[in-house]
Design a protein around this motif. Structure first.
Motif, PDB file in Angstrom:
ATOM      1  N   GLU A   1       6.522 -19.440  -3.559  1.00 25.82           N
ATOM      2  CA  GLU A   1       6.010 -18.973  -4.849  1.00 25.82           C
ATOM      3  C   GLU A   1       4.799 -18.075  -4.665  1.00 25.82           C
ATOM      4  OE1 GLU A   1       5.214 -22.374  -7.242  1.00 25.82           O
ATOM      5  OE2 GLU A   1       7.312 -22.714  -7.743  1.00 25.82           O
ATOM      6  N   ARG A   2       3.911 -18.435  -3.716  1.00 26.93           N
ATOM      7  CA  ARG A   2       2.677 -17.660  -3.521  1.00 26.93           C
ATOM      8  C   ARG A   2       2.924 -16.360  -2.766  1.00 26.93           C
ATOM      9  NH1 ARG A   2       0.604 -22.484  -1.552  1.00 26.93           N
ATOM     10  NH2 ARG A   2       0.175 -21.547   0.477  1.00 26.93           N
ATOM     11  N   HIS A   3       3.834 -16.394  -1.795  1.00 24.19           N
ATOM     12  CA  HIS A   3       3.932 -15.257  -0.879  1.00 24.19           C
ATOM     13  C   HIS A   3       5.316 -14.617  -0.787  1.00 24.19           C
ATOM     14  CE1 HIS A   3      -0.038 -16.479   0.437  1.00 24.19           C
ATOM     15  NE2 HIS A   3       0.412 -17.665   0.798  1.00 24.19           N
ATOM     16  N   GLY A   4       6.300 -15.176  -1.487  1.00 23.64           N
ATOM     17  CA  GLY A   4       7.656 -14.658  -1.362  1.00 23.64           C
ATOM     18  C   GLY A   4       7.814 -13.224  -1.816  1.00 23.64           C
ATOM     19  N   SER A   5       7.015 -12.789  -2.768  1.00 23.15           N
ATOM     20  CA  SER A   5       7.156 -11.423  -3.299  1.00 23.15           C
ATOM     21  C   SER A   5       6.310 -10.407  -2.540  1.00 23.15           C
ATOM     22  CB  SER A   5       6.754 -11.398  -4.782  1.00 23.15           C
ATOM     23  OG  SER A   5       5.404 -11.787  -4.932  1.00 23.15           O
ATOM     24  N   LEU A   6       5.598 -10.850  -1.501  1.00 21.35           N
ATOM     25  CA  LEU A   6       4.747  -9.949  -0.736  1.00 21.35           C
ATOM     26  C   LEU A   6       5.600  -8.873  -0.055  1.00 21.35           C
ATOM     27  CD1 LEU A   6       1.797 -10.946   1.548  1.00 21.35           C
ATOM     28  CD2 LEU A   6       3.533  -9.372   2.408  1.00 21.35           C
ATOM     29  N   GLU A   7       5.202  -7.626  -0.203  1.00 22.22           N
ATOM     30  CA  GLU A   7       5.885  -6.501   0.436  1.00 22.22           C
ATOM     31  C   GLU A   7       4.993  -5.981   1.556  1.00 22.22           C
ATOM     32  OE1 GLU A   7       8.783  -5.053   0.158  1.00 22.22           O
ATOM     33  OE2 GLU A   7       9.539  -6.330  -1.462  1.00 22.22           O
ATOM     34  N   PRO A   8       5.333  -6.260   2.815  1.00 19.66           N
ATOM     35  CA  PRO A   8       4.478  -5.806   3.916  1.00 19.66           C
ATOM     36  C   PRO A   8       4.253  -4.300   3.894  1.00 19.66           C
ATOM     37  CG  PRO A   8       6.093  -7.384   4.707  1.00 19.66           C
ATOM     38  CD  PRO A   8       6.481  -7.046   3.295  1.00 19.66           C
ATOM     39  N   ARG A   9       3.017  -3.905   4.176  1.00 27.27           N
ATOM     40  CA  ARG A   9       2.679  -2.480   4.248  1.00 27.27           C
ATOM     41  C   ARG A   9       3.116  -1.924   5.596  1.00 27.27           C
ATOM     42  NH1 ARG A   9      -2.575  -4.161   2.098  1.00 27.27           N
ATOM     43  NH2 ARG A   9      -3.338  -4.103   4.247  1.00 27.27           N
ATOM     44  N   PRO A  10       3.551  -0.665   5.630  1.00 24.24           N
ATOM     45  CA  PRO A  10       3.923  -0.064   6.917  1.00 24.24           C
ATOM     46  C   PRO A  10       2.687   0.339   7.712  1.00 24.24           C
ATOM     47  CG  PRO A  10       4.177   1.545   5.161  1.00 24.24           C
ATOM     48  CD  PRO A  10       3.825   0.247   4.486  1.00 24.24           C
ATOM     49  N   LEU A  11       2.849   0.482   9.006  1.00 26.11           N
ATOM     50  CA  LEU A  11       1.800   1.009   9.867  1.00 26.11           C
ATOM     51  C   LEU A  11       2.056   2.493  10.102  1.00 26.11           C
ATOM     52  CD1 LEU A  11       1.732  -1.739  12.669  1.00 26.11           C
ATOM     53  CD2 LEU A  11       0.140  -1.534  10.746  1.00 26.11           C
TER      54      LEU A  11
ATOM     55  N   GLU B   1       0.284   6.188  14.595  1.00 23.75           N
ATOM     56  CA  GLU B   1      -0.920   6.120  15.422  1.00 23.75           C
ATOM     57  C   GLU B   1      -1.439   4.693  15.525  1.00 23.75           C
ATOM     58  OE1 GLU B   1      -0.485   8.154  12.847  1.00 23.75           O
ATOM     59  OE2 GLU B   1      -0.195  10.075  13.890  1.00 23.75           O
ATOM     60  N   THR B   2      -1.500   3.995  14.379  1.00 20.71           N
ATOM     61  CA  THR B   2      -1.981   2.615  14.378  1.00 20.71           C
ATOM     62  C   THR B   2      -1.053   1.728  15.178  1.00 20.71           C
ATOM     63  OG1 THR B   2      -2.993   2.922  12.203  1.00 20.71           O
ATOM     64  CG2 THR B   2      -2.594   0.659  12.910  1.00 20.71           C
ATOM     65  N   ARG B   3       0.230   1.950  15.020  1.00 20.59           N
ATOM     66  CA  ARG B   3       1.221   1.165  15.760  1.00 20.59           C
ATOM     67  C   ARG B   3       1.010   1.312  17.263  1.00 20.59           C
ATOM     68  NH1 ARG B   3       6.351   2.536  17.773  1.00 20.59           N
ATOM     69  NH2 ARG B   3       7.842   0.809  17.813  1.00 20.59           N
TER      70      ARG B   3
ATOM     71  N   LEU C   1      -3.664  -7.420  12.764  1.00 19.98           N
ATOM     72  CA  LEU C   1      -2.368  -6.782  12.559  1.00 19.98           C
ATOM     73  C   LEU C   1      -1.696  -7.318  11.297  1.00 19.98           C
ATOM     74  CD1 LEU C   1       0.037  -5.049  13.372  1.00 19.98           C
ATOM     75  CD2 LEU C   1       0.703  -6.839  15.001  1.00 19.98           C
ATOM     76  N   ALA C   2      -1.724  -8.634  11.111  1.00 24.00           N
ATOM     77  CA  ALA C   2      -1.130  -9.226   9.910  1.00 24.00           C
ATOM     78  C   ALA C   2      -1.829  -8.702   8.656  1.00 24.00           C
ATOM     79  CB  ALA C   2      -1.206 -10.748   9.970  1.00 24.00           C
ATOM     80  N   ALA C   3      -3.165  -8.609   8.703  1.00 27.01           N
ATOM     81  CA  ALA C   3      -3.909  -8.087   7.548  1.00 27.01           C
ATOM     82  C   ALA C   3      -3.538  -6.633   7.279  1.00 27.01           C
ATOM     83  CB  ALA C   3      -5.407  -8.228   7.783  1.00 27.01           C
ATOM     84  N   ASP C   4      -3.396  -5.834   8.345  1.00 24.64           N
ATOM     85  CA  ASP C   4      -3.005  -4.433   8.171  1.00 24.64           C
ATOM     86  C   ASP C   4      -1.616  -4.310   7.560  1.00 24.64           C
ATOM     87  OD1 ASP C   4      -5.340  -3.361   9.076  1.00 24.64           O
ATOM     88  OD2 ASP C   4      -4.587  -2.721  11.035  1.00 24.64           O
ATOM     89  N   ARG C   5      -0.749  -5.297   7.815  1.00 27.50           N
ATOM     90  CA  ARG C   5       0.594  -5.265   7.238  1.00 27.50           C
ATOM     91  C   ARG C   5       0.625  -5.786   5.799  1.00 27.50           C
ATOM     92  NH1 ARG C   5       5.109  -4.638   9.937  1.00 27.50           N
ATOM     93  NH2 ARG C   5       5.654  -3.905   7.865  1.00 27.50           N
ATOM     94  N   GLY C   6      -0.532  -6.240   5.288  1.00 25.57           N
ATOM     95  CA  GLY C   6      -0.604  -6.656   3.894  1.00 25.57           C
ATOM     96  C   GLY C   6      -0.634  -8.148   3.669  1.00 25.57           C
ATOM     97  N   PHE C   7      -0.672  -8.938   4.753  1.00 29.77           N
ATOM     98  CA  PHE C   7      -0.784 -10.387   4.610  1.00 29.77           C
ATOM     99  C   PHE C   7      -2.243 -10.747   4.342  1.00 29.77           C
ATOM    100  CE2 PHE C   7       3.098  -9.753   6.998  1.00 29.77           C
ATOM    101  CZ  PHE C   7       3.963 -10.674   6.410  1.00 29.77           C
ATOM    102  N   PRO C   8      -2.516 -11.965   3.887  1.00 27.12           N
ATOM    103  CA  PRO C   8      -3.914 -12.345   3.633  1.00 27.12           C
ATOM    104  C   PRO C   8      -4.790 -12.087   4.850  1.00 27.12           C
ATOM    105  CG  PRO C   8      -2.436 -14.001   2.750  1.00 27.12           C
ATOM    106  CD  PRO C   8      -1.570 -13.034   3.510  1.00 27.12           C
TER     107      PRO C   8
ATOM    108  N   ALA D   1       8.368  -3.579  12.513  1.00 21.72           N
ATOM    109  CA  ALA D   1       9.080  -3.589  11.235  1.00 21.72           C
ATOM    110  C   ALA D   1       8.575  -2.504  10.295  1.00 21.72           C
ATOM    111  CB  ALA D   1       8.935  -4.959  10.558  1.00 21.72           C
ATOM    112  N   LYS D   2       9.506  -1.714   9.762  1.00 20.40           N
ATOM    113  CA  LYS D   2       9.222  -0.706   8.744  1.00 20.40           C
ATOM    114  C   LYS D   2       8.037   0.186   9.088  1.00 20.40           C
ATOM    115  CE  LYS D   2      11.071  -3.433   4.931  1.00 20.40           C
ATOM    116  NZ  LYS D   2      10.810  -4.042   3.627  1.00 20.40           N
ATOM    117  N   PRO D   3       8.121   0.963  10.167  1.00 20.41           N
ATOM    118  CA  PRO D   3       7.011   1.885  10.458  1.00 20.41           C
ATOM    119  C   PRO D   3       6.835   2.892   9.330  1.00 20.41           C
ATOM    120  CG  PRO D   3       8.931   2.417  11.787  1.00 20.41           C
ATOM    121  CD  PRO D   3       9.227   1.101  11.103  1.00 20.41           C
ATOM    122  N   ALA D   4       5.638   3.423   9.181  1.00 15.77           N
ATOM    123  CA  ALA D   4       5.338   4.325   8.071  1.00 15.77           C
ATOM    124  C   ALA D   4       6.175   5.592   8.134  1.00 15.77           C
ATOM    125  CB  ALA D   4       3.849   4.692   8.086  1.00 15.77           C
TER     126      ALA D   4
END
Length: 222
Positions: free
Chosen positions: A67-77, A80-82, A114-121, A177-180
């Motif tokens: 419920e808290r995190h299922g709708s999270l859409e990871p941001r691409p890298l 260069e960052t990758r 890295l997790a934070a850069d992908r949009g996780f907490p 996963a899902k590079p920019a």
């Protein structure tokens, strides 16, 4: 149609609607017990064990994570960052040969960033970050936990090595996963990119028993 039949028909309709609502509700919460077990895999078993075998309590916790995190859409890298992350991880693996404790501590920090850069907490919310990762990467989040424990001084050198090997799986998931730049020209290379990342970071101690090796060039095979 008699009043009795009308009342009976209304009752049937109400029951059908209620049953459908329950099904939808359970699906939104992760699909019920079987759905949660399918979704979380080894993480499901870990949470059940942590709740001393109480599957209801474990499924309640896992459902709340969805419920808290299922709708999270990871941001691409960005590319260069990758590449920076790939190079950094390679350096950490090489550092492990001479300083395992320092290497796992740096791996712990790198995975958090890295997790934070992908949009996780943010990594400062470790428990919440891991909870979110467990929803989207349940197969490999255990490696992050092991590295985090090792980074805080828990475990032998061999345990730290095993933690790094397992954490590499999560690193690969997050960094590939899902590079920019996953536009028209990228999808056909997705599997190749993941293989190349794995080879780029592989270090000799991953393949062996954890003994010391020196003078190996970066990028030697796993």
């Amino acid at each position: 149609m008699s009043t009795v039949w009308i009342i009976a028909l209304i009752a049937v309709v109400v029951l059908v609607v209620a049953a459908a609502a329950v099904i939808v509700f359970r699906q939104r919460r992760g699909g019920g017990g079987h759905g949660l077990k399918r979704r979380f895999g080894p993480e499901y078993d870990r949470v059940v064990a942590r709740h001393d075998g109480d599957t209801k309590a474990a499924e309640r916790e896992l459902s709340e994570r969805v419920e808290r995190h299922g709708s999270l859409e990871p941001r691409p890298l960005t590319p260069e960052t990758r590449e920076q992350y790939v190079a950094h991880w390679a350096g950490i693996q090489e550092e492990f040969v001479d300083s395992p404790q320092r290497a796992v501590a740096e791996a712990d920090r790198l995975l958090a960033r890295l997790a934070a850069d992908r949009g996780f907490p943010d990594g400062s919310q470790y428990d919440e970050q891991v909870a979110a990762l467990s929803v989207h990467h349940p197969e490999h989040v255990g490696g992050y936990r092991e590295v985090h424990l090792a980074a805080h001084g828990e475990g032998s050198t061999e345990q730290m090595r095993a933690a790094m090997i397992e954490a590499r799986e999560l690193f690969e998931d997050l960094v590939t996963a899902k590079p920019a730049d996953s536009g028209k020209h990228r999808p056909q290379h997705a599997s190749h990119d993941r293989t190349r990342v794995g080879r780029t970071r592989a270090a000799p101690w991953f393949a062996g028993s954890g003994g010391r090796h020196h003078h190996h060039a970066k990028g030697s095979g796993a």
